[in-house]
Design a protein around this motif. Structure first.
Motif, PDB file in Angstrom:
ATOM      1  N   THR A 142    -105.002   2.306 -37.153  1.00  0.00           N
ATOM      2  CA  THR A 142    -105.762   3.549 -37.153  1.00  0.00           C
ATOM      3  C   THR A 142    -105.748   4.249 -35.976  1.00  0.00           C
ATOM      4  OG1 THR A 142    -107.475   2.254 -38.779  1.00  0.00           O
ATOM      5  CG2 THR A 142    -108.306   4.110 -37.295  1.00  0.00           C
ATOM      6  N   ILE A 143    -105.631   5.512 -36.176  1.00  0.00           N
ATOM      7  CA  ILE A 143    -105.417   6.620 -34.946  1.00  0.00           C
ATOM      8  C   ILE A 143    -106.669   7.184 -34.404  1.00  0.00           C
ATOM      9  CG2 ILE A 143    -103.896   8.307 -34.041  1.00  0.00           C
ATOM     10  CD1 ILE A 143    -102.206   5.832 -34.794  1.00  0.00           C
ATOM     11  N   ARG A 160    -104.033   8.652 -40.970  1.00  0.00           N
ATOM     12  CA  ARG A 160    -102.716   8.306 -40.960  1.00  0.00           C
ATOM     13  C   ARG A 160    -101.649   8.502 -41.806  1.00  0.00           C
ATOM     14  NH1 ARG A 160    -104.846   1.966 -40.879  1.00  0.00           N
ATOM     15  NH2 ARG A 160    -104.869   1.675 -43.004  1.00  0.00           N
ATOM     16  N   ILE A 197     -97.223   4.728 -39.419  1.00  0.00           N
ATOM     17  CA  ILE A 197     -98.087   3.926 -38.787  1.00  0.00           C
ATOM     18  C   ILE A 197     -99.063   3.294 -39.457  1.00  0.00           C
ATOM     19  CG2 ILE A 197     -99.927   4.831 -37.219  1.00  0.00           C
ATOM     20  CD1 ILE A 197     -97.133   5.403 -36.046  1.00  0.00           C
TER      21      ILE A 197
END
Length: 402
Positions: free
Chosen positions: A143-144, A159, A140
């Motif tokens: 930014t989650i 992440r 990934i």
């Protein structure tokens, strides 16, 4: 020892986010001139390590599937799926086991991922063979954020160590089938992929390098982007028209009779050609030549002499079927050339009728059809009037519609 490998292509979804067009759900919508499903089937069908392919479809999509795949459906196992992806995969696994012995490994792939590359498939196969289970994944990069119910940000999720899972996901067949059946028996239907079922069952699953191009087509925008992607890459992958030449040869023995049929024309003669159909060597050779241009086997594959329905059949049926197969594969017949080898009867008086008959069967103009004849100078079985032989050549252009 050779490892047997099967692939299950899951194509039973409704694809609500992509919407339905006149072509049907997203797996049947056209990208690059053919259905998404057809692209995926072609990719897995051409992989040299994959022995069997099961396509799981919705019960309402039989006609859509048949139209999308055409001749590509030959050799596939079509299975009706269920209301959930998990059920569909389980039915695909059961279909592989139905023959008595399932494969050693199985790859489970979303049919709406038509851009997976051969290298990714190979990495999954190799890791699954070694570790029991493997999936392609991409780290990934974004930014989650985790959101509250009102869509406000609840937290930022680190992440590091997070990956986006892709397909195909590969497993030892017996283990993943058992895991699926146990999950169904336990009433679990909330798994989002097959790896999560394997994890639940305690199976080891390894991550291998995925591909950023291995996208899942989810929305209508994805379909449009995929179509544009193929348009952009087509000039590089297919810069030239694909011209192919096929050859065919046939021979039948002569026995007592009152006529022979050659290139679709009945000719009075004191002998007849012996065969299961009308034994027209010219048309049999032409059928094989046409089939050869697209790797579609030979006349015996499509019209086996053991099948009583072809006893005494007129051979124009065989040529017309070969013409249909060529057209379904995107081919346009350019010319047909047949050489008849016999001591008798005389061919010259019947040559124009033969050319006309072949032109009708193939859709060619007369100037693209040639029929020639020669003797064998009394040498061999032809020279002794024991049989008649024919050699045919056909040229076909593929790829013009891409």
């Amino acid at each position: 020892m050779t490892t047997s490998i099967a692939a299950i292509l899951v194509a039973a979804g409704r694809g609500e986010r992509a919407g339905h067009t006149t072509e049907g759900p997203k797996q049947y919508q056209s990208i690059g001139g053919r259905a998404v499903l057809a692209h995926t089937v072609a990719l897995f069908g051409s992989h040299p390590r994959i022995d069997r392919i099961v396509v799981v479809i919705h019960a309402d999509d039989r006609d859509l599937c048949a139209r999308a795949l055409g001749e590509r459906a030959d050799g596939l196992e079509i299975v009706i799926g269920g209301a959930e992806r998990q059920i569909s995969v389980c039915r695909g696994l059961d279909a592989l086991a139905a023959a008595g012995t399932g494969p050693d490994l199985v790859l489970i792939h979303d049919a709406v991922r038509p851009f997976v590359d051969t290298a990714t498939i190979d990495r999954v196969i190799d890791a699954a063979a070694t570790n029991g289970g493997a999936i392609p994944a991409v780290a990934i990069a974004d930014t989650i954020k985790r959101a509250n119910s009102d869509r406000s940000i609840a937290e930022t999720v680190p992440r590091k160590g997070l990956y986006g899972a892709q397909t195909p996901q590969g497993f030892r067949f017996a283990a993943i089938r058992s895991a699926h059946r146990d999950a169904a028996s336990s009433g679990r239907s909330d798994f989002t992929d097959d790896a999560s079922i394997a994890e639940w069952a305690g199976l080891a699953v390894t991550l291998v390098e995925g591909s950023s191009g291995n996208v899942k087509l989810t929305t209508r925008e994805d379909i449009v982007a995929a179509n544009d992607r193929l348009k952009e890459t087509l000039p590089m992958t297919a810069p030239q028209i694909d011209v192919r030449t096929g050859n065919g040869y046939d021979v039948h023995r002569l026995v007592a009779g009152d006529h022979v049929t050659l290139c679709g024309v009945r000719i009075p003669h004191d002998q007849t050609l012996d065969g299961h159909s009308d034994a027209d060597v010219g048309l049999h050779a032409l059928t094989d030549a046409l089939l050869a241009t697209c790797g579609a086997g030979d006349i015996g594959d499509h019209f086996p002499p053991s099948d009583p329905q072809w006893k005494g059949a007129a051979s124009h049926i065989f040529v017309e079927k070969a013409v249909e197969i060529v057209a379904a594969r995107g081919g346009r017949i350019m010319n047909a050339d047949i050489s008849l080898i016999c001591e008798a009867p005389k061919i010259a008086p019947h040559r124009e009728a033969m050319r006309e008959a072949i032109a009708r069967m193939t859709g060619l103009s007369m100037d693209r059809v040639s029929v020639k004849a020669t003797t064998n100078e009394t040498i061999g079985f032809v020279g002794r009037r024991e049989g008649i032989a024919a050699i045919a050549t056909a040229s076909v252009v593929y790829g013009e519609a891409q």
